[in-house]
Design an enzyme around this catalytic site. Sequence first.
Site, PDB file in Angstrom:
ATOM      1  N   GLN A 145     -24.841  41.584  17.058  1.00  0.00           N
ATOM      2  CA  GLN A 145     -24.861  41.988  15.656  1.00  0.00           C
ATOM      3  C   GLN A 145     -26.263  42.338  15.159  1.00  0.00           C
ATOM      4  OE1 GLN A 145     -23.150  38.065  14.471  1.00  0.00           O
ATOM      5  NE2 GLN A 145     -24.530  38.190  12.721  1.00  0.00           N
ATOM      6  N   ASP A 203      -7.475  -1.296  10.753  1.00  0.00           N
ATOM      7  CA  ASP A 203      -8.008  -0.232  11.609  1.00  0.00           C
ATOM      8  C   ASP A 203      -8.214  -0.745  13.024  1.00  0.00           C
ATOM      9  OD1 ASP A 203      -8.223   1.749   9.682  1.00  0.00           O
ATOM     10  OD2 ASP A 203     -10.196   1.029   9.017  1.00  0.00           O
ATOM     11  N   ARG A 241       0.841  -1.196   0.000  1.00  0.00           N
ATOM     12  CA  ARG A 241       0.000   0.000   0.000  1.00  0.00           C
ATOM     13  C   ARG A 241       0.875   1.244   0.000  1.00  0.00           C
ATOM     14  NH1 ARG A 241      -5.234   1.165   3.773  1.00  0.00           N
ATOM     15  NH2 ARG A 241      -5.122   3.407   3.706  1.00  0.00           N
ATOM     16  N   ASP A 249      -5.866  -2.853   4.615  1.00  0.00           N
ATOM     17  CA  ASP A 249      -6.378  -1.800   5.478  1.00  0.00           C
ATOM     18  C   ASP A 249      -6.468  -2.380   6.874  1.00  0.00           C
ATOM     19  OD1 ASP A 249      -7.285   0.721   5.626  1.00  0.00           O
ATOM     20  OD2 ASP A 249      -9.314   0.322   4.907  1.00  0.00           O
ATOM     21  N   ARG A 253      -7.011  -0.770  -2.155  1.00  0.00           N
ATOM     22  CA  ARG A 253      -5.829  -0.966  -1.315  1.00  0.00           C
ATOM     23  C   ARG A 253      -5.564  -2.446  -1.056  1.00  0.00           C
ATOM     24  NH1 ARG A 253      -9.741   2.111   2.547  1.00  0.00           N
ATOM     25  NH2 ARG A 253     -10.468   2.585   0.493  1.00  0.00           N
TER      26      ARG A 253
END
Length: 450
Positions: free
Chosen positions: A224, A117, A102, A115, A112
């Site tokens: 404002q 995670d 990768r 991966d 890819r």
Amino acid sequence: MLMTWSIQQRGVRRLGIDVETVYIALGSNLGDREEHLNRAIERLKATPGVAVVACSSWLETEFVGDGPEQGRFLNGVLKANTSLPPLALLGVLRALEVEAGRRSPHPRNHPRELDLDVIFYGDQEIDSRELQVPHPRWHERAFVTSPLRELGVNLDQRPRAMGTRLAHEAAKVCEQVSDWLRGGCVVGLVPTMGSLHEGHASLMRRAKAECDRVLATVFVNPLQFGPGEDFDTYPRDLERDLGVCEAAGVDTLFAPSASGMFASEFASHVGVGAAAAEMEGAVREGHFSGVATVVARLFAMTRPHRAYFGEKDAQQLVVVRRMCADLGFPVAVVACPIVREPDGLALSSRNTRLTAEDRRAAPVLYRALCAAGDRFKDGLRDRDLLVRCAQDVLATEPRCAVDYVELRRARDLAPLAAADAVCGARMLVAARFGDVRLLDNVALNDEVAP
Ligand code: AMP
């Protein structure tokens, strides 16, 4: 088929080192997918400080999300015990991804080889630039939830990422931002007055794409609004606003009360110079001082790296830029394009207050600006004639009471001499439909660098 391994703790407990149970999601949609996933498991089993306990079976899923067309994913989740601290474990996973081929950095949402995670790291919550744990979207992904179930994880007892956190107190937000800054995050701020629509959401999405964490604010700023203006009737709907923030990926929505924003003895106001006394400033006395004061207060409170403002409020953008430069706020002010309805009306929180007839009439603002824009494209350069062209279109709509039509230098909205609209010009209009005041503007041409 669920795979389990006998746990080798490598004596870490005996050394008094904490061991955490982690769940790691694996995915691959490039090359020999199964080989990439199996190899990652083998490499993790051989990594000191990591004891792989079990791995779910592989699941084949379609690619979801934005990105180029690409092949199906093979996904699974692995359970391990580890003595590695979270960032060290992350470093191991990133190295394995690179080893599988990768690219690093990898273009977002591209195919890819591998991966990896971290979904859960014990029951720790980590919110740093590199790592968010629990993974912010674990519960939305069937290719994560179903393997987790297979591994015996009780999903109901697992914390979901909070989506957008709602904070009312300044102290809470300051603490949250401090955590982000400590974690090395780039922080983006999107200040709003709420009643959020797609225009606001476009700012939030841009911030999300460019920053690690996004803080949006909803505060109808009393400073404002002048006497007799629509402060009391300004539309407010915090619950709906939270939904818009969630969908746009905002991390925290700060919605302070007036007293939370300005102490009762609050006495300091930012003065904003002569340019802010024109156009909106001329019609709404003190308006821009109120805007600059609240933006300065928000900048000081939240210390963003980047702050997102819409070109819809072109004069506000110029005032905020000037203030940042003059007072030295280290904030990059990002200008975002105007989002419009299909009939050209610029989205505005105030549009909801238009009657049906006024709503039908209101797109005349954009038509008028476009008519002048067309004449400009045809070569007309005389400022007064261009303004008259827009005024003529506005005059065709009896429900429209024009406050001003101006042609200004885009960069700082400085007045242009007649016949001088050659370089970076912006045409601005403000008009009332009943008691609703609307603004719009378009750039006639881009500024050419000298
Ligand atoms: P407000 O809530 O009206 O104070 O707006 C908050 C921010 O959203 C300001 O920076 C506005 O310029 C921006 N904004 C409002 N309407 C639009 C729109 N239609 N397109 C893009 N930005 C917008």
